[in-house]
Structure formats: structure tokens, C-alpha cells
Design a protein around this motif. Sequence first.
Motif, PDB file in Angstrom:
ATOM      1  N   HIS A 167     -26.912 -83.925-107.926  1.00 37.41           N
ATOM      2  CA  HIS A 167     -25.261 -84.078-107.574  1.00 37.41           C
ATOM      3  C   HIS A 167     -24.278 -84.701-107.561  1.00 37.41           C
ATOM      4  N   GLY A 168     -24.435 -85.784-108.533  1.00 36.47           N
ATOM      5  CA  GLY A 168     -23.330 -86.766-108.776  1.00 36.47           C
ATOM      6  C   GLY A 168     -23.600 -88.117-107.475  1.00 36.47           C
ATOM      7  N   PHE A 169     -24.593 -87.698-106.990  1.00 36.84           N
ATOM      8  CA  PHE A 169     -25.525 -88.882-106.450  1.00 36.84           C
ATOM      9  C   PHE A 169     -26.100 -88.791-105.926  1.00 36.84           C
ATOM     10  N   VAL A 170     -27.212 -89.734-105.210  1.00 37.32           N
ATOM     11  CA  VAL A 170     -28.243 -89.929-104.113  1.00 37.32           C
ATOM     12  C   VAL A 170     -28.359 -89.593-102.875  1.00 37.32           C
ATOM     13  N   VAL A 171     -28.603 -88.622-101.773  1.00 34.58           N
ATOM     14  CA  VAL A 171     -28.707 -88.100-100.646  1.00 34.58           C
ATOM     15  C   VAL A 171     -30.345 -89.165 -99.859  1.00 34.58           C
ATOM     16  N   VAL A 172     -28.932 -90.218 -99.471  1.00 33.74           N
ATOM     17  CA  VAL A 172     -30.413 -90.320 -98.221  1.00 33.74           C
ATOM     18  C   VAL A 172     -30.637 -90.170 -97.281  1.00 33.74           C
ATOM     19  N   HIS A 173     -30.994 -89.781 -96.384  1.00 34.35           N
ATOM     20  CA  HIS A 173     -31.626 -88.709 -95.439  1.00 34.35           C
ATOM     21  C   HIS A 173     -32.543 -89.095 -94.995  1.00 34.35           C
ATOM     22  N   GLY A 174     -32.799 -88.146 -93.596  1.00 33.45           N
ATOM     23  CA  GLY A 174     -34.286 -88.394 -92.820  1.00 33.45           C
ATOM     24  C   GLY A 174     -34.751 -86.854 -92.561  1.00 33.45           C
ATOM     25  N   HIS A 175     -35.152 -86.619 -91.108  1.00 36.96           N
ATOM     26  CA  HIS A 175     -34.695 -85.138 -90.698  1.00 36.96           C
ATOM     27  C   HIS A 175     -36.040 -84.962 -90.687  1.00 36.96           C
ATOM     28  N   THR A 176     -36.862 -84.173 -92.029  1.00 40.83           N
ATOM     29  CA  THR A 176     -38.772 -83.973 -92.260  1.00 40.83           C
ATOM     30  C   THR A 176     -39.155 -85.238 -91.985  1.00 40.83           C
ATOM     31  N   PRO A 177     -40.233 -84.946 -91.299  1.00 40.01           N
ATOM     32  CA  PRO A 177     -41.269 -86.108 -91.717  1.00 40.01           C
ATOM     33  C   PRO A 177     -41.845 -86.277 -92.813  1.00 40.01           C
ATOM     34  N   VAL A 178     -42.530 -87.277 -93.367  1.00 41.51           N
ATOM     35  CA  VAL A 178     -43.241 -86.957 -94.883  1.00 41.51           C
ATOM     36  C   VAL A 178     -43.835 -88.380 -94.870  1.00 41.51           C
ATOM     37  N   ARG A 179     -45.818 -88.012 -94.847  1.00 41.39           N
ATOM     38  CA  ARG A 179     -46.630 -88.668 -94.293  1.00 41.39           C
ATOM     39  C   ARG A 179     -46.455 -90.063 -95.520  1.00 41.39           C
TER      40      ARG A 179
END
Length: 217
Positions: A167-179
Motif C-alpha cells: 500500500h505504500g504504508f503499513v495499515v494497523v487495524h482491528g475489527h476481525t478477531p485473530v486467535r
Amino acid sequence: MGCMVLYAVGDIHGCADLLLELRQKISADAAKRDGPKKLVFLGDYVDRGPHSADVIDILMSGPPQGIDEQICLRGNHEQMMLDWHGKRDWLASWLLNGGRQTRRSYGKDAARLGRHLKWLDGLPCLHQDGGHVFVHAGIVPGRPLAHQRNIDLIWIREAFLLDQSDHGFVVVHGHTPVRHGPDIHQNRINVDTGAVYGGPLSCVVLGGRKPGVLRVK
């Protein structure tokens, strides 16, 4: 002065006790690092967990000790709460997605609810700092940041999660839980580790060569 140290916290969902504990860990970590510190909360402070109103009070109180700046982003659950208050046919959907717990957390304190709704309504959906872009859910791949829509920033899943492009940058996000997270990829970092489902509440620490991780459970 050192470079900016960035902390990003995943979905809280009414887990006020975990938030208080994680704030202490963030303060302790910040005391060991040089340079200015910024703390970004990635949205979904309310619903499902028992203490949504307390979570918002904590966030509204400002950053924990050792943090110079705090940014709180809007998640889809904050938007559902706002849409219900605006009588936009979202009440049933909100209640089915954890809104009942949020309503119980306020009891009959209409004034507290009103203050919180006003604060939530002012939250942004995106924050950029250098090579990192912070959002709740993700971005539409290939679309310039200036043309991203708020509805995508707080709701998108597969089209973003399955995309492996730079993307040209790193997207830091939540929303979708990961175990077993945070889930760290070259183009994105997912910090939602399902605190409300029994997982830890997690925070990534950015600014060095490799992201650090703080967790409480």
C-alpha cells in the motif's frame, strides 16, 4: 530526542478491567523508551462486554502516564451506537451485535450517555503517522487515502484482508478477531485478539525494527 514511538490497541468491547491493566503496561513500557510517544485506539470500545460506559470514561480521561498524545478512532460499533441514537433504523442491528450490554452499562444515566455520544460523534476514522495508517477495519486496496470512504474504513473485511499488495504504508487495524495475534504481515497488522471472547487485549509497539507486543488477559 528519539523517533516517535507508536502504540496501537485493538478492540476493547466493554472490557474496562483489561483496558486499565493494559494502560499500566503501556506506561511502564513508555518509561523505558526515548522519544515522544503516541497511543492510538483502533475503535470498538463498546458492545458485547459488560462495561462499555466505563471504557469510554477511561478513554475520555486522556492518555496514561508517559504518553504524549492519544488518538481514539471510530469503529463500526461506535457508528452503530450513534446511528441508533440518530433514529436511523439501526436499533435492532445494534442490539443484536452487543448493544444490549452497552445500554445496560448506562442504566438510567441519560446525561452520561449524552456526553459519550457527543464524544463518539467527533472521533475520526483514520490517522496517519509516517509509514503507518491506523483505521478500525482496513482500507480499499488501490484507492488513495484521500478517497477512502468512512463506511469502508470501519466495516471492510475480505477485500482488504486477502490483499497482499504494497500500500505504500503499513495499515494497523482491528475489527476481525485473530486467535493468535497480533497478526503481523508486510502490509498490515491486525491488533484485535478477541478480548471480549476470552482472548487478550493487545497493543503493538511500533517505531523500532520489529513490532513489540503488550498483552493483558
